[in-house]
Design an enzyme around this catalytic site. Structure first.
Site, PDB file in Angstrom:
ATOM      1  N   ARG A 133       0.824  -1.221   0.000  1.00 25.66           N
ATOM      2  CA  ARG A 133       0.000   0.000   0.000  1.00 25.66           C
ATOM      3  C   ARG A 133       0.853   1.264   0.000  1.00 25.66           C
ATOM      4  NH1 ARG A 133      -5.229  -1.608   3.000  1.00 25.66           N
ATOM      5  NH2 ARG A 133      -5.745  -3.448   1.759  1.00 25.66           N
ATOM      6  N   ASP A 177     -16.058   8.500  12.234  1.00 20.15           N
ATOM      7  CA  ASP A 177     -14.965   7.598  11.860  1.00 20.15           C
ATOM      8  C   ASP A 177     -13.667   8.355  12.133  1.00 20.15           C
ATOM      9  OD1 ASP A 177     -14.901   4.870   9.919  1.00 20.15           O
ATOM     10  OD2 ASP A 177     -13.035   6.029   9.947  1.00 20.15           O
TER      11      ASP A 177
HETATM   12  C1  SAM Z   1     -14.495  -2.295   8.295  1.00 16.38           C
HETATM   13  S1  SAM Z   1     -15.018  -0.646   8.555  1.00 16.38           S
HETATM   14  C2  SAM Z   1     -16.598  -0.916   9.351  1.00 16.38           C
HETATM   15  C3  SAM Z   1     -17.725  -0.187   8.676  1.00 16.38           C
HETATM   16  C4  SAM Z   1     -19.118  -0.491   9.225  1.00 16.38           C
HETATM   17  N1  SAM Z   1     -19.196  -0.286  10.643  1.00 16.38           N
HETATM   18  C5  SAM Z   1     -19.521  -1.909   8.873  1.00 16.38           C
HETATM   19  O1  SAM Z   1     -19.534  -2.776   9.741  1.00 16.38           O
HETATM   20  O2  SAM Z   1     -19.814  -2.164   7.699  1.00 16.38           O
HETATM   21  C6  SAM Z   1     -13.972  -0.166   9.950  1.00 16.38           C
HETATM   22  C7  SAM Z   1     -13.897   1.342  10.144  1.00 16.38           C
HETATM   23  O3  SAM Z   1     -13.302   1.600  11.423  1.00 16.38           O
HETATM   24  C8  SAM Z   1     -12.577   2.814  11.304  1.00 16.38           C
HETATM   25  N2  SAM Z   1     -11.615   2.939  12.419  1.00 16.38           N
HETATM   26  C9  SAM Z   1     -10.478   2.240  12.615  1.00 16.38           C
HETATM   27  N3  SAM Z   1      -9.846   2.670  13.724  1.00 16.38           N
HETATM   28  C10 SAM Z   1     -10.621   3.642  14.251  1.00 16.38           C
HETATM   29  C11 SAM Z   1     -10.511   4.484  15.390  1.00 16.38           C
HETATM   30  N4  SAM Z   1      -9.457   4.389  16.217  1.00 16.38           N
HETATM   31  N5  SAM Z   1     -11.484   5.386  15.613  1.00 16.38           N
HETATM   32  C12 SAM Z   1     -12.551   5.505  14.765  1.00 16.38           C
HETATM   33  N6  SAM Z   1     -12.706   4.740  13.673  1.00 16.38           N
HETATM   34  C13 SAM Z   1     -11.759   3.820  13.419  1.00 16.38           C
HETATM   35  C14 SAM Z   1     -11.904   2.695   9.942  1.00 16.38           C
HETATM   36  O4  SAM Z   1     -11.499   3.964   9.434  1.00 16.38           O
HETATM   37  C15 SAM Z   1     -13.020   2.038   9.111  1.00 16.38           C
HETATM   38  O5  SAM Z   1     -13.755   2.996   8.386  1.00 16.38           O
END
Ligand code: SAM
Length: 272
Positions: free
Chosen positions: A35, A140
């Protein structure tokens, strides 16, 4: 691909952990290489050494945010894990009174989750003639995904699982060269409050919620980070309110302040 030496790997994985608590274990090393090599080429640099130096010197933190974005998983889709939306309808909306409900999508990614929540509410209102007084929040850590979420534009295949008659009420289809795109109607987009929150911050400026969707995010955190986060979130859920996790996540061994009441659905125990 560029070569990532141990020192550079440790610097990047430590910095990402300190900021987002995302654990870039040794197995993730090839992912970092692939990446970030792309990013290094975009910046017209020719080594990880140059890139790490740039990261350290860049004052705004934007490059660091891009780095975290490129290494995190943002996958989501409409009505992912449909039983959660059935629960919302039958256990939350049907039992709601006149007071305002607050629902927070706490790792919202590109918005499919919060729009699925909103469509569930709208469909419930349409079918029953009731009006639900609700405040919807979506946050997020990544500004990039939030920007996409607040535009509400998706590929047609992203909404494949939404029944067509339902879809037509809430989504516009693109035409011409945008014919493979769909757009969530503005009146829905306007109902959601989008903002950036790092879940690992010690406090959030938020009221207590009736429901928090925290799906498919804690899976990337280590045990201690999960414990801290879940105990913190307990303070942001009303007594009797709900915390909903993703399909492969669980509170087992993390907290005794919640009871499991459905598949990956927890109720907050205890008064304030
Ligand atoms: C796999 S997605 C989940 C999306 C949705 N909740 C779903 O289940 O379809 C995980 C998200 O967590 C966010 N994320 C990761 N670490 C985080 C943090 N420390 N605080 C807030 N968001 C975070 C990422 O940016 C990403 O958009």
């Amino acid at each position: 691909m560029f070569v990532l030496n141990d020192r550079e790997y440790e610097y990047i994985s430590r910095a990402v952990y300190d900021y987002a608590k995302i654990n870039l274990t040794e197995q993730k090393r090839p992912l970092i290489v692939s990446r970030l090599s792309k990013r290094i080429r975009e910046l017209k640099m020719n080594s990880f050494a140059q890139y790490v130096k740039y990261l350290k010197e860049e004052q705004t933190g934007r490059e660091f945010e891009l780095l975290v974005d490129s290494l995190s998983t943002n996958f989501s889709h409409f009505f992912r894990e449909p039983h959660h939306f059935d629960f919302l309808r039958h256990e939350v909306l049907e039992k709601a009174g006149r007071e305002q409900l607050t629902i927070w999508s706490a790792a919202a990614s590109t918005g499919q989750e919060i729009y699925s929540i909103l469509i569930t509410i709208k469909e419930y209102e349409r079918e029953t003639g009731r009006k639900i007084n609700v405040r919807l929040l979506a946050s997020d850590i990544s500004r990039k995904v939030l920007e996409a979420a607040s535009k509400g534009v998706y590929q047609e295949r992203d909404v494949e699982k939404v029944p067509r008659p339902v879809l037509e009420n809430y989504i516009l289809r693109g035409t011409g060269e945008k014919s493979k795109l769909v757009k969530v109607k503005k009146e829905l987009v306007d109902k959601v409050n989008f903002f950036r929150i790092n879940l690992n911050d010690k406090i959030y400026r938020l009221q207590k919620m009736d429901v928090i969707f925290l799906r498919n995010a804690i899976i990337y955190f280590d045990h201690d980070t999960k414990v801290e986060l879940i105990n913190r979130l307990h303070n942001y859920i009303k007594p009797g309110g709900f915390l909903i996790l993703g399909h492969s996540e669980s509170l087992s061994g993390l907290s005794d302040k919640f009871e499991l009441i459905g598949k990956t659905i927890y109720r907050r125990i205890g008064d304030d």
